[in-house]
Design a protein around this motif. Structure first.
Motif, PDB file in Angstrom:
ATOM      1  N   TRP A 173      35.515  47.958  55.483  1.00  0.00           N
ATOM      2  CA  TRP A 173      34.602  46.481  55.660  1.00  0.00           C
ATOM      3  C   TRP A 173      35.981  45.675  54.594  1.00  0.00           C
ATOM      4  CZ3 TRP A 173      32.349  43.425  51.743  1.00  0.00           C
ATOM      5  CH2 TRP A 173      32.109  42.331  51.649  1.00  0.00           C
ATOM      6  N   ILE A 174      36.965  46.364  54.188  1.00  0.00           N
ATOM      7  CA  ILE A 174      36.846  45.622  52.952  1.00  0.00           C
ATOM      8  C   ILE A 174      38.458  45.602  53.840  1.00  0.00           C
ATOM      9  CG2 ILE A 174      39.207  45.881  50.801  1.00  0.00           C
ATOM     10  CD1 ILE A 174      36.254  44.524  50.222  1.00  0.00           C
ATOM     11  N   GLU A 175      39.257  46.871  54.668  1.00  0.00           N
ATOM     12  CA  GLU A 175      40.321  47.311  55.658  1.00  0.00           C
ATOM     13  C   GLU A 175      40.318  45.776  56.864  1.00  0.00           C
ATOM     14  OE1 GLU A 175      41.305  51.643  54.166  1.00  0.00           O
ATOM     15  OE2 GLU A 175      39.919  50.931  56.106  1.00  0.00           O
ATOM     16  N   SER A 176      39.187  46.163  56.771  1.00  0.00           N
ATOM     17  CA  SER A 176      39.229  44.918  58.294  1.00  0.00           C
ATOM     18  C   SER A 176      38.949  43.218  58.349  1.00  0.00           C
ATOM     19  CB  SER A 176      37.757  45.397  59.069  1.00  0.00           C
ATOM     20  OG  SER A 176      36.781  44.630  57.772  1.00  0.00           O
ATOM     21  N   LEU A 177      39.185  42.985  56.568  1.00  0.00           N
ATOM     22  CA  LEU A 177      39.489  42.150  56.277  1.00  0.00           C
ATOM     23  C   LEU A 177      40.832  41.734  55.947  1.00  0.00           C
ATOM     24  CD1 LEU A 177      35.933  41.043  54.258  1.00  0.00           C
ATOM     25  CD2 LEU A 177      37.366  40.155  56.961  1.00  0.00           C
ATOM     26  N   GLY A 178      41.663  42.974  55.788  1.00  0.00           N
ATOM     27  CA  GLY A 178      42.560  43.107  55.048  1.00  0.00           C
ATOM     28  C   GLY A 178      42.804  42.668  53.275  1.00  0.00           C
ATOM     29  N   LEU A 179      42.397  42.539  52.578  1.00  0.00           N
ATOM     30  CA  LEU A 179      41.555  42.490  51.118  1.00  0.00           C
ATOM     31  C   LEU A 179      42.102  43.807  50.354  1.00  0.00           C
ATOM     32  CD1 LEU A 179      39.026  39.681  51.705  1.00  0.00           C
ATOM     33  CD2 LEU A 179      41.422  39.668  51.714  1.00  0.00           C
ATOM     34  N   GLU A 180      42.076  45.107  50.829  1.00  0.00           N
ATOM     35  CA  GLU A 180      41.899  46.174  49.916  1.00  0.00           C
ATOM     36  C   GLU A 180      43.603  46.066  48.843  1.00  0.00           C
ATOM     37  OE1 GLU A 180      45.284  47.368  53.878  1.00  0.00           O
ATOM     38  OE2 GLU A 180      42.908  46.560  53.462  1.00  0.00           O
ATOM     39  N   GLY A 181      44.404  45.368  49.121  1.00  0.00           N
ATOM     40  CA  GLY A 181      45.924  45.185  48.324  1.00  0.00           C
ATOM     41  C   GLY A 181      45.514  43.990  46.889  1.00  0.00           C
ATOM     42  N   HIS A 182      44.066  43.568  47.267  1.00  0.00           N
ATOM     43  CA  HIS A 182      44.323  42.637  45.931  1.00  0.00           C
ATOM     44  C   HIS A 182      42.690  42.433  45.130  1.00  0.00           C
ATOM     45  CE1 HIS A 182      46.463  40.154  48.122  1.00  0.00           C
ATOM     46  NE2 HIS A 182      45.793  40.202  49.709  1.00  0.00           N
ATOM     47  N   LEU A 183      42.313  43.814  45.077  1.00  0.00           N
ATOM     48  CA  LEU A 183      41.432  44.490  44.836  1.00  0.00           C
ATOM     49  C   LEU A 183      41.615  44.384  43.045  1.00  0.00           C
ATOM     50  CD1 LEU A 183      39.937  47.799  46.752  1.00  0.00           C
ATOM     51  CD2 LEU A 183      38.267  45.577  46.462  1.00  0.00           C
ATOM     52  N   THR A 184      43.000  45.257  42.874  1.00  0.00           N
ATOM     53  CA  THR A 184      43.138  45.310  40.965  1.00  0.00           C
ATOM     54  C   THR A 184      43.194  44.122  40.646  1.00  0.00           C
ATOM     55  OG1 THR A 184      44.264  47.687  41.601  1.00  0.00           O
ATOM     56  CG2 THR A 184      45.037  45.918  39.422  1.00  0.00           C
ATOM     57  N   GLU A 185      44.157  42.540  41.153  1.00  0.00           N
ATOM     58  CA  GLU A 185      44.166  41.737  41.195  1.00  0.00           C
ATOM     59  C   GLU A 185      42.665  41.295  40.907  1.00  0.00           C
ATOM     60  OE1 GLU A 185      46.622  37.356  42.347  1.00  0.00           O
ATOM     61  OE2 GLU A 185      46.234  39.478  43.107  1.00  0.00           O
ATOM     62  N   ALA A 186      41.517  41.269  41.545  1.00  0.00           N
ATOM     63  CA  ALA A 186      40.408  40.401  40.954  1.00  0.00           C
ATOM     64  C   ALA A 186      39.833  40.923  40.156  1.00  0.00           C
ATOM     65  CB  ALA A 186      40.166  40.527  42.496  1.00  0.00           C
TER      66      ALA A 186
END
Length: 214
Positions: free
Chosen positions: A16-29
């Motif tokens: 799901w996260i990959e489909s939204l292109g958000l995997e690179g922002h987990l650490t920052e969050a």
């Protein structure tokens, strides 16, 4: 069964996260991250470096799907906002800017005198300086062709910087069309005597909202 549930939930969240292109922002969050091992998603506890338990994955799912009345269709708003901020920073850094060395060269001045002048102007809220990694970046839109401060922009910058508005937000607001100004770009409109007062009014209103915490 618990292990199968953990693997299935971890894969579902990762896909799901990959489909939204958000995997690179987990650490920052401030969230756990995952990596692919043999095609399977492995979620890692940032504190221990070990795999997340089923309970921990369920907690992560709750955090990610906490927006909207239908969790299965929810979007992790915090991650989307972080992605937008990252994209905006890339866009802004793609426009002209100076560091101390390039500004000193433009001004035909020494590096030390330029650094002092930048610090002084920033301290008096007449110059926007944006921290980027370990550098101080001076967006070029607020300077003349000779590298000096634009006198028409100083009154606009002062209330925004005095309100301690985020420098990236100041930069973005000044160089993009603003609805309150009928689509005018503040940094450009400030140079027009017919629009300068309107730009100043908009800047003051925005600064008041920032100071009020809205």
């Amino acid at each position: 069964m618990t292990e199968e549930q953990r693997a299935a939930l971890g894969e579902d969240l990762a896909t799901w996260i990959e489909s939204l292109g958000l995997e690179g922002h987990l650490t920052e969050a401030g969230l756990p991250t995952f990596r692919r091992e043999g095609g399977r998603a492995r979620w890692v506890d940032p504190g221990t470096g070990g795999d997340l338990t089923l309970a921990q994955l369920q907690e992560v799912e709750g955090l990610l799907r906490n927006e909207g009345s239908e969790p299965e269709h929810a979007v992790p708003v915090a991650l989307v906002v972080l992605r937008r901020h990252a994209q905006l920073r890339v866009e802004l850094l793609g426009s002209p800017w100076h560091d101390y060395a390039s500004l000193a060269e433009l001004r035909g001045a020494s590096l030390e005198s330029t650094r002092f002048a930048v610090h002084k102007a920033a301290a008096t809220h007449r110059l926007l300086v944006v921290p980027v990694d370990e550098r101080s970046v001076v967006p070029a839109f607020q300077l003349t062709g000779a590298g000096e401060l634009r006198p028409d922009l100083a009154p606009v910058l002062e209330p925004l910087l005095a309100a301690r508005m985020d420098p990236w937000r100041v930069w973005a607001w000044l160089v993009r069309p603003v609805a309150l100004l009928g689509g005018l770009v503040p940094a450009e409109a400030a140079a027009d005597p017919d629009d300068a007062d309107l730009v100043l009014h908009a800047a003051v209103r925005l600064a008041e909202r920032v100071s009020a915490g809205s």
